[in-house]
Design a protein around this motif. Structure first.
Motif: not given
Length: 461
Positions: A294, A297-299, A442, A445-446, A450
């Motif tokens: 995760v 992908k996201k951070c 941010f 949004k998880l 997650e």
């Protein structure tokens, strides 16, 4: 005029480099290019200079200090001689007339006791600027009077430090305990020093704005990955020049600064050798592996990747994106006299100069050892990583125990009490200017799973 055009005009007028502006008015992240740094230093010599050197050359007479403070029993640094009897936050130095003084050192802000162990390079979040406990003006005046009458040699040795301390101390009072007044300290010091000679002027030569802008102290072990210093990434060029800024407390002239500057390659070598402490608890490996996926992908686009093939993008994140409390970076634009002072000063001279390049936003830092660096955001307004990843959990008013601090190894941060209202110096009040806990949403949004996985993964960094 459209909002984005106004901002563009302001940026062009200030001479600050900028990237393309998107059609909706938001900025793209700005990559910070690397600067040439001095290499070849000796880390052990750097450690010795950091812990026993005289980069701050003034202080209070040693015997008066011991009489008032008593002998320190911890000796975390295992120092010898007179240094063995004083806190790691101070160093015994010898004045020109032979008198021994106790001078403040870098560990006041850049080392913290955690679970009875001193962690070098960890920002000190227990420091107290709320009532000037370390440098109380009335106490300074009493000591000054005593020394004049009873110990003229000691007074002559301590006088430069006392003069500076009496001037700067009233400016350094913060609203709450645990935040740092470093930006304010720097502003007051440069307001009283000539930029070319560093000579001290009893009267401020620059306008000093009202109010202290609070900051948290980032860990030193991140510096090896960064292309710029400070939260807004405006410290460019030679890092050693910024590291020696504490020398401005008591320096007589730039000849003394040059001598201190020769030690910076060693000091940088030591700082680059620092590694974050490992998380001491149990890690759920399966959950952490899930969190790594995760995170990547996201951070990782802002904060980099970790492990065998580490990356770090060195990105400045515009205010329109990060949306955290803006008072710290805005100070560079509302008080440009301080940026100009630095960029016209001795620090910009020679073959390894430094400079300041303001930016309307903040750097996305590396996250090595993030588990131990609470509280979070650039002003220390969020007590745990759990709350950083879920803004709904961030307390408006909160208190932690400074006398017997407890760390929450699951939520990753200080155990705290949520308060119903502001009050006193021990309750963090996010309503105060500069103390806001908003932005960096941010993690909202998880999914809950997650966030839990990412939190577990952050324990491994």
């Amino acid at each position: 005029m459209k909002k984005w055009m106004v901002v563009l005009v302001l940026i062009v007028a200030s001479g600050v480099a900028f990237t393309a502006i998107l059609n909706d008015g938001a900025y793209e992240p700005v990559h910070i290019p690397p600067s040439t740094q001095r290499t070849g230093g000796d880390a052990q010599k750097g450690y010795e200079y950091l812990t026993t050197g005289d980069y701050v050359k003034g202080g209070m007479p040693y015997n008066i200090w011991i009489l008032g403070m008593g002998k320190d029993k911890t000796n975390f640094l295992q120092r010898t001689g007179k240094n063995a009897d004083i806190s790691h936050e101070y160093t015994a130095v010898t004045a020109n007339n032979g008198e021994v003084l106790v001078a403040p050192n870098c560990m006041q802000c850049h080392a913290q006791v955690f679970d009875d162990t001193l962690i070098m390079g960890l920002g000190n979040t227990f420091i107290d600027f709320t009532a000037n406990e370390k440098l109380n003006v009335n106490r300074l005046k009493k000591v000054e009077s005593l020394l004049k009458l009873t110990a003229p040699n000691k007074y002559r040795a301590a006088k430069p430090f006392i003069d500076v301390a009496k001037t700067i101390t009233p400016y350094l009072i913060t609203e709450i305990r645990g935040v740092n007044a470093a930006d304010r300290l720097a502003a007051v010091l440069v307001a009283h020093r000539d930029p070319v000679t560093f000579k001290w002027n009893p009267e401020a030569q620059l306008e000093i704005p009202e109010g202290v802008i609070p900051s948290d102290v980032p860990p030193w072990w991140l510096l090896k990955k960064k292309n710029a210093m400070f939260y807004n990434g405006f410290g460019r060029g030679d890092f050693g020049r910024f590291l020696m800024a504490s020398n401005l407390l008591t320096v007589n002239d730039t000849a003394e600064s040059h001598e201190v500057d020769t030690h910076m390659p060693d000091l940088l070598a030591y700082i680059y050798s620092l590694e974050p402490p490992k998380y001491p608890g149990t890690v759920n490996t399966a959950l952490a592996n899930e969190g790594e996926i995760v995170f990547n992908k996201k951070c990782s686009g802002c904060h980099g990747t970790y492990g065998t093939n580490e990356t770090y993008p060195n990105l400045l994140i515009p205010q329109a994106v990060i949306q955290t409390d803006s008072l710290l970076y805005k100070n560079n634009y509302s008080s440009p006299q301080f940026v100009n002072w630095f960029n016209q000063s001795w620090f910009t001279t020679g073959d390894h100069p430094a400079r300041l390049e303001p930016f309307m936003g903040y750097i996305a830092p590396p996250l090595d050892g993030i588990w131990v660096t609470a509280p979070f955001l650039h002003n220390g307004s969020v007590p745990t990583l759990e709350a950083l990843l879920n803004s709904d959990l961030r307390p408006r008013y909160w208190r932690r125990n400074f006398n017997k601090p407890e760390y929450d190894y699951e939520k990753l941060g200080w155990k705290y009490t949520k308060e119903n209202q502001a009050g006193g110096k021990l309750i963090y009040n996010t309503d105060l200017p500069g103390y806001g806990n908003y932005g960096h949403t941010f993690g909202d949004k998880l999914t809950e799973q997650e966030r839990k996985a990412v939190l577990e993964y952050l324990k491994t960094l």
